[in-house]
Write a protein that holds these residues in place. Structure first.
Motif, mmCIF file in Angstrom:
data_model
loop_
_atom_site.group_PDB
_atom_site.id
_atom_site.type_symbol
_atom_site.label_atom_id
_atom_site.label_comp_id
_atom_site.label_asym_id
_atom_site.label_seq_id
_atom_site.Cartn_x
_atom_site.Cartn_y
_atom_site.Cartn_z
ATOM 1 N N TRP A 80 0.852 -1.180 0.000
ATOM 2 C CA TRP A 80 0.000 0.000 0.000
ATOM 3 C C TRP A 80 0.891 1.236 0.000
ATOM 4 C CZ3 TRP A 80 -5.519 -0.022 0.442
ATOM 5 C CH2 TRP A 80 -6.080 -1.297 0.528
ATOM 6 N N ALA A 81 0.309 2.384 -0.305
ATOM 7 C CA ALA A 81 1.090 3.613 -0.339
ATOM 8 C C ALA A 81 0.256 4.777 0.184
ATOM 9 C CB ALA A 81 1.576 3.912 -1.753
ATOM 10 N N ALA A 82 0.928 5.711 0.789
ATOM 11 C CA ALA A 82 0.302 6.947 1.252
ATOM 12 C C ALA A 82 0.745 8.086 0.344
ATOM 13 C CB ALA A 82 0.699 7.233 2.702
ATOM 14 N N PRO A 117 -5.649 10.603 5.876
ATOM 15 C CA PRO A 117 -4.621 10.634 4.830
ATOM 16 C C PRO A 117 -5.096 9.919 3.561
ATOM 17 C CG PRO A 117 -4.124 8.900 6.387
ATOM 18 C CD PRO A 117 -5.346 9.609 6.920
ATOM 19 N N GLU A 118 -4.394 10.163 2.485
ATOM 20 C CA GLU A 118 -4.634 9.407 1.251
ATOM 21 C C GLU A 118 -3.852 8.101 1.325
ATOM 22 O OE1 GLU A 118 -3.887 9.592 -3.591
ATOM 23 O OE2 GLU A 118 -2.744 10.897 -2.245
ATOM 24 N N ILE A 119 -4.556 6.977 1.200
ATOM 25 C CA ILE A 119 -3.922 5.661 1.201
ATOM 26 C C ILE A 119 -4.533 4.845 0.067
ATOM 27 C CG2 ILE A 119 -3.573 3.519 2.489
ATOM 28 C CD1 ILE A 119 -3.571 5.110 5.039
ATOM 29 N N PHE A 120 -3.693 4.191 -0.710
ATOM 30 C CA PHE A 120 -4.195 3.423 -1.850
ATOM 31 C C PHE A 120 -3.367 2.150 -2.019
ATOM 32 C CE2 PHE A 120 -1.151 6.605 -3.239
ATOM 33 C CZ PHE A 120 -0.266 5.882 -4.020
ATOM 34 N N PRO A 207 12.951 6.754 13.718
ATOM 35 C CA PRO A 207 12.617 6.531 12.306
ATOM 36 C C PRO A 207 12.290 7.804 11.535
ATOM 37 C CG PRO A 207 10.752 5.987 13.696
ATOM 38 C CD PRO A 207 11.891 6.296 14.626
ATOM 39 N N TYR A 208 12.358 8.954 12.212
ATOM 40 C CA TYR A 208 12.138 10.227 11.530
ATOM 41 C C TYR A 208 13.458 10.934 11.243
ATOM 42 C CZ TYR A 208 7.339 9.287 12.834
ATOM 43 O OH TYR A 208 6.107 8.687 12.979
ATOM 44 N N THR A 230 13.162 11.938 6.418
ATOM 45 C CA THR A 230 11.820 11.608 6.907
ATOM 46 C C THR A 230 11.347 12.566 8.001
ATOM 47 O OG1 THR A 230 12.824 9.950 8.376
ATOM 48 C CG2 THR A 230 11.912 9.172 6.293
ATOM 49 N N SER A 231 12.217 13.436 8.484
ATOM 50 C CA SER A 231 11.774 14.475 9.413
ATOM 51 C C SER A 231 10.823 15.456 8.737
ATOM 52 C CB SER A 231 12.975 15.235 9.973
ATOM 53 O OG SER A 231 13.670 15.920 8.943
ATOM 54 N N GLN A 232 10.821 15.477 7.407
ATOM 55 C CA GLN A 232 9.941 16.363 6.649
ATOM 56 C C GLN A 232 8.533 15.785 6.470
ATOM 57 O OE1 GLN A 232 13.311 16.313 3.600
ATOM 58 N NE2 GLN A 232 12.387 18.289 3.151
ATOM 59 N N LEU A 233 8.325 14.584 6.934
ATOM 60 C CA LEU A 233 7.031 13.926 6.780
ATOM 61 C C LEU A 233 5.948 14.675 7.541
ATOM 62 C CD1 LEU A 233 5.834 11.253 5.516
ATOM 63 C CD2 LEU A 233 6.184 10.226 7.763
ATOM 64 N N LYS A 234 4.806 14.887 6.889
ATOM 65 C CA LYS A 234 3.696 15.612 7.495
ATOM 66 C C LYS A 234 3.010 14.790 8.590
ATOM 67 C CE LYS A 234 -0.141 18.301 7.577
ATOM 68 N NZ LYS A 234 -0.240 19.710 7.964
ATOM 69 N N ARG A 235 2.911 13.474 8.388
ATOM 70 C CA ARG A 235 2.148 12.610 9.282
ATOM 71 C C ARG A 235 3.057 11.624 10.009
ATOM 72 N NH1 ARG A 235 -3.409 13.017 7.943
ATOM 73 N NH2 ARG A 235 -3.789 14.100 5.968
ATOM 74 N N ARG A 236 2.558 11.077 11.095
ATOM 75 C CA ARG A 236 3.267 10.050 11.848
ATOM 76 C C ARG A 236 2.993 8.691 11.222
ATOM 77 N NH1 ARG A 236 6.965 12.490 14.790
ATOM 78 N NH2 ARG A 236 7.010 10.763 16.300
ATOM 79 N N TYR A 237 3.956 7.780 11.352
ATOM 80 C CA TYR A 237 3.781 6.439 10.794
ATOM 81 C C TYR A 237 2.567 5.738 11.407
ATOM 82 C CZ TYR A 237 8.619 7.268 9.365
ATOM 83 O OH TYR A 237 9.765 7.813 8.833
ATOM 84 N N GLU A 238 2.406 5.871 12.715
ATOM 85 C CA GLU A 238 1.297 5.207 13.395
ATOM 86 C C GLU A 238 -0.054 5.713 12.882
ATOM 87 O OE1 GLU A 238 4.957 4.787 15.575
ATOM 88 O OE2 GLU A 238 3.904 6.596 14.839
#
Length: 299
Positions: A80-82, A117-120, A207-208, A230-238
């Motif tokens: 899957w991907a976000a 979030p968008e997940i597909f 992991p960020y 990955t510190s630039q990621l808008k959302r948390r992995y969880e």
């Protein structure tokens, strides 16, 4: 320490292996990564501790990593991907959807700021390639790019049990034409690769802080390179995992790609024979050549 799968030269059997920080490779007595993680859980010890025990009782292989024929590190039933999880991704999607109007606002802005979030669904086991395997370009697209992403390896209950690298090939023209075309812009034969290794989750302190680097070569000449973290990621992995598993089935070994922050210039598109290298600190380099499918045709 990283986990790989490789083809034994004499027996031609797939084996699980561990690579130390010094580059030594050890064969592991498990068929796949899930068995390794499950054994550590049964003994209530960290995967790192189990690996240390196994290595202390064995000798390293004579081969170097470059000499091994690597396979996909885990045969993920589903990948899957976000999407739109980085600022750069939002800007790129807006550009596609508005024919280059950089200041335009679209539904991608809403997704970027929304609670959900968008997940597909990106790929399945038979569509997912490993390191050094060929990926296919889509025949009905004229604007295709790689999307270098950190991948989360998940258990059936959504626990993050490892990290890997993913290449999410994407058709910018198809997605930009109509958002309902997203499955066709994302999913086709050999449109995804993961590898070359899995970094066990209990070996990662933050992991960020993963550095991501992508290089694209044409005739072995560097055409593009970009960096992200990955510190630039808008959302948390969880958060992403929470929405993925909501009212859903997670198969053991499911991989969730967490989005991209590296996008080539808007005038760039992949061509037959281009080579894509994606490196993430602590995991390795995922290398794939993209090819036009033989005898593919648009009807």
């Amino acid at each position: 320490m990283r986990i790989i799968r490789y083809l034994q030269k004499q027996s031609q059997k797939l084996s699980l292996g561990a690579i130390t920080d010094q580059g030594y490779i050890y064969s592991l007595p498990y068929n796949n990564y899930l068995e390794l993680v499950e054994q550590a859980k049964k003994r209530t010890i960290k995967t790192a501790n189990l690996l240390s025990e196994l290595i202390n009782d064995s000798l390293p292989l004579n081969e170097q990593l470059e000499e091994l024929e690597l396979a996909v590190p885990i045969e993920s039933p589903e990948v899957w991907a976000a999407g739109v999880t980085y600022q750069k991704s939002k800007e790129a999607r807006n550009y596609e959807a508005t024919n280059g109007k950089l200041d335009a606002t679209t539904f991608y802005d809403k997704v970027y700021d929304a609670e959900r979030p968008e997940i597909f669904l990106k790929s399945t086991k038979d569509r997912t390639m490993g390191p050094n395997e060929e990926l296919f370009l889509r025949s009905d697209s004229n604007w295709q790019i790689p999307e270098p992403e950190l991948g989360l390896v998940l258990s059936s209950d959504g626990e993050i049990i490892g990290y890997t690298i993913g290449n999410d090939l994407s058709c910018r023209d198809i997605e930009g034409e109509n958002p309902l075309y997203l499955p066709q812009a994302k999913v086709w034969a050999r449109s995804c690769s993961i590898g070359p290794a899995i970094l066990p989750a209990d070996m990662v302190s933050d992991p960020y802080k993963f550095n991501i680097h992508c290089s694209i070569f044409r005739n072995e000449k560097l055409l593009f390179e970009g960096n992200a973290n990955t510190s630039q990621l808008k959302r948390r992995y969880e958060e992403l995992v929470h929405y993925l598993k909501r009212d859903n089935i997670l198969f053991p070994g499911t991989v969730l790609l967490t989005g991209t922050c590296i996008v080539p210039p808007n005038e760039f598109t992949l061509a037959d024979g281009d080579r894509v290298e994606i490196e993430i600190s602590g995991i390795g380099i995922l290398n794939n050549v993209v090819k036009v499918q033989v005898n593919q045709a648009v009807s």
